[in-house]
Design an enzyme around this catalytic site. Structure first.
Site, PDB file in Angstrom:
ATOM      1  N   GLU A   1       0.893  -1.146   0.214  1.00  0.00           N
ATOM      2  CA  GLU A   1       0.150  -0.122   0.010  1.00  0.00           C
ATOM      3  C   GLU A   1       1.003   1.284   0.161  1.00  0.00           C
ATOM      4  O   GLU A   1       1.873   1.130   0.576  1.00  0.00           O
ATOM      5  CB  GLU A   1      -0.953  -0.073   0.966  1.00  0.00           C
ATOM      6  CG  GLU A   1      -1.995  -1.083   1.074  1.00  0.00           C
ATOM      7  CD  GLU A   1      -2.949  -1.322   2.473  1.00  0.00           C
ATOM      8  OE1 GLU A   1      -2.710  -0.215   3.222  1.00  0.00           O
ATOM      9  OE2 GLU A   1      -3.692  -1.994   2.529  1.00  0.00           O
TER      10      GLU A   1
ATOM     11  N   HIS B   1      -8.255   1.047   1.772  1.00  0.00           N
ATOM     12  CA  HIS B   1      -7.949   0.969   3.343  1.00  0.00           C
ATOM     13  C   HIS B   1      -8.574   2.017   4.025  1.00  0.00           C
ATOM     14  O   HIS B   1      -8.279   2.822   4.871  1.00  0.00           O
ATOM     15  CB  HIS B   1      -6.522   1.138   3.850  1.00  0.00           C
ATOM     16  CG  HIS B   1      -5.927   0.576   4.924  1.00  0.00           C
ATOM     17  ND1 HIS B   1      -4.713   0.002   5.212  1.00  0.00           N
ATOM     18  CD2 HIS B   1      -6.612   0.287   5.958  1.00  0.00           C
ATOM     19  CE1 HIS B   1      -4.628  -0.496   6.243  1.00  0.00           C
ATOM     20  NE2 HIS B   1      -5.796  -0.383   6.939  1.00  0.00           N
TER      21      HIS B   1
END
Length: 527
Positions: free
Chosen positions: A263, A281
């Site tokens: 990420e 997220h």
């Protein structure tokens, strides 16, 4: 001079005001966390660093933080903080473990609905002027079986919501007791049974060595055809290439992912897949959760910098300044006894009893018990700390009890930790005059050993030749023995060997030790 705190990620204005109201000087630079070179250049000017997930607090950053005393993470995950480096530098790392639990649980439920009814794809199709009513044939949640992997704080909230939706919930969690499962209304099962029975699977476990890649191709092949998988926990729990292959083959009907192995995920093989729902997220991203964790971290950091109070610290026990000199060695002993027991316990834990004998019985045993629980739970719950450990134990239905005796038979103070599964196993220790904790009893066998970074624990039959073969294997592998502690019940009966070694213990060496005929169990331990 007032302490100075740098806020390097976006945080609520109310949190900034809390710092100011408590007498802390604040430098609010919400975009600084993305610039690691600038952060490195200025971090030495601050006593505290308040972050969310964008700032990466590496060993290099910590090495430049000559005045830093505390790092506060607004949220639960500390993947972006090098906690061992902070500990070595004497920097406290705090998190806010419970401020966003409801928000994350609700996001998992929302992802499950979106997956069941193909809402994102149907929304895009309708916005494009199509009317593809027959294309989007969803499934009901009612009467379906939801498999919850990890039934702690967030997982239990998801389970309760799912039961309200008239789903049947099966849960896998090594720490979930049968009694707690009954209270939640879930059926406790082993992981393979969960895979076999679940129509939907949702993950709510931290990323540890034991949970990494918990869903891979071998796990997927155990699942029923048409299963749908939701992950709002950590990306590394799923082997993403295996999931894509299963989606392409149709064995997995759909997946909803809020987290990814790397990420930010700006490119990904699953992006654009018609049966995959993705969000960036967002599990903790609601107004309420952001406000809760921001206020909590500001209050915790300010209390520490102004008053010396420690809350929700991952690498330091919660102890007042007055009792610290006397209590700290026993806190370390309690946590290491807990770690010893936790690393050796594979069955579900029903209860933990901590017995305090002698002078230690009159100390702050609440802190000591929290330290012991932290040690027991940490092998599976790496973010657990002394504040959250008692709550996490309670959530998992682990019955915790204390027993105090004013006198100890052989020592001024003794702590005995008893882990209750289908049987009871105990380990006991004390603190000698040098302030260093020692193990003095394991499963009723008297012995004396210090805790060390790398150890081998062996249970065996007391037969001639064992020690020679054991030591020979270590020598052949180039493993140096630092200390060697032995104990036994009686000649020819059960014996225990606890050895401190230099360096890591290869898995193949442990397998060779396990293969010695007299050996019942051989485990590597780290402290």
């Amino acid at each position: 001079m007032a302490p100075r705190v740098l806020i390097s990620d976006k945080l609520s204005p109310t949190a900034v005001q809390i710092f100011k109201d408590r007498g802390v000087e604040v430098d609010y630079q919400p975009d600084l966390g993305k610039d690691k070179d600038k952060l490195f250049a200025i971090i030495g000017n601050y006593d505290g660093l308040a972050i969310r997930s964008a700032t990466k607090v590496t060993e290099k950053i910590i090495s430049a933080a000559k005045n830093l005393k505390v790092i506060g993470r607004a949220g639960i995950g500390v993947d972006n903080v090098d906690v061992p480096a902070a500990t070595a530098k004497g920097v406290i790392v705090m998190n806010t473990p419970f401020g966003n639990s409801i928000t994350t649980a609700e996001h998992a439920i929302a992802m499950m609905f979106a997956l069941a009814r193909q809402i994102p794809e149907a929304n895009a199709s309708t916005h494009a002027g199509k009317w593809e009513k027959n294309r989007f044939m969803g499934v009901e949640l009612t009467s379906k079986t939801l498999g919850v992997i990890g039934c702690g704080n967030i997982g239990s909230i998801v389970a309760e919501r799912a039961i309200g939706l008239r789903m049947h919930v099966v849960a896998y969690d090594p720490f979930l007791s049968a009694e707690r499962a009954v209270d939640l209304g879930v059926e406790k099962v082993e992981l393979d049974e969960l895979f076999r029975r679940a129509d939907f699977i949702t993950l709510h476990t931290p990323l540890t060595d034991k949970t990494r890649n918990i869903i891979d191709i071998s796990a997927i092949l155990k699942m029923k055809k048409g299963v749908r998988i939701i992950n709002c926990a950590r990306g590394g729990l799923i082997v993403e290439a295996d999931l894509k292959a299963a989606l392409d083959s149709g064995h997995v009907a759909g997946a909803a992912l809020d987290v990814f192995e790397v990420e930010p995920a700006t490119e990904h093989p699953l992006f654009g897949h018609p049966n995959v729902v993705c969000t960036p997220h967002l599990g903790a991203s609601t107004t309420e959760a952001q406000e809760n964790v921001a206020l909590q971290v500001a209050e915790q950091m300010a209390d520490y910098l102004i008053k010396g109070a420690v809350q929700n610290a991952l690498n330091m026990p919660s102890i007042t300044a007055d009792e610290a000199p006397r209590l700290t060695p026993f806190v370390k002993l309690a946590e290491q006894l807990g770690s010893f027991a936790g690393q050796l316990t594979e069955e579900g834990i029903k209860g933990i009893r901590i017995e305090y004998e002698g002078d230690v019985a009159g100390m702050n045993t609440r802190a000591l018990t929290a330290a012991a629980l932290t040690g027991v739970l940490r092998p599976l719950l790496q973010t657990v700390n002394m504040v959250s450990a008692p709550i996490m134990a309670k959530e998992r239905g682990i019955q915790v009890s204390e027993l105090r005796r004013e006198s100890a038979e052989n020592y001024d103070s003794l702590i005995r930790l008893v882990v209750i599964t289908d049987r009871e196993r105990a380990v006991a220790g004390t603190v000698f005059a040098d302030g260093r904790p020692r193990i003095v009893e394991i499963k009723g066998i008297k012995m004396e050993a210090e805790f060390a970074p790398s150890m081998i624990y062996v249970t065996n039959e007391d037969k001639p030749g064992f020690i020679g073969r054991f030591a020979g294997l270590l020598g052949d592998a180039g493993i140096n023995i630092a200390t060697f502690a032995l104990g036994r019940h009686a000649p020819g009966e059960d014996a225990i060997c606890l050895v401190e070694v230099d360096g890591e213990i290869p898995a193949e060496l442990l397998a060779e030790v396990q293969a010695i005929p007299a050996v019942r169990q051989a485990r590597a331990l780290t402290f």
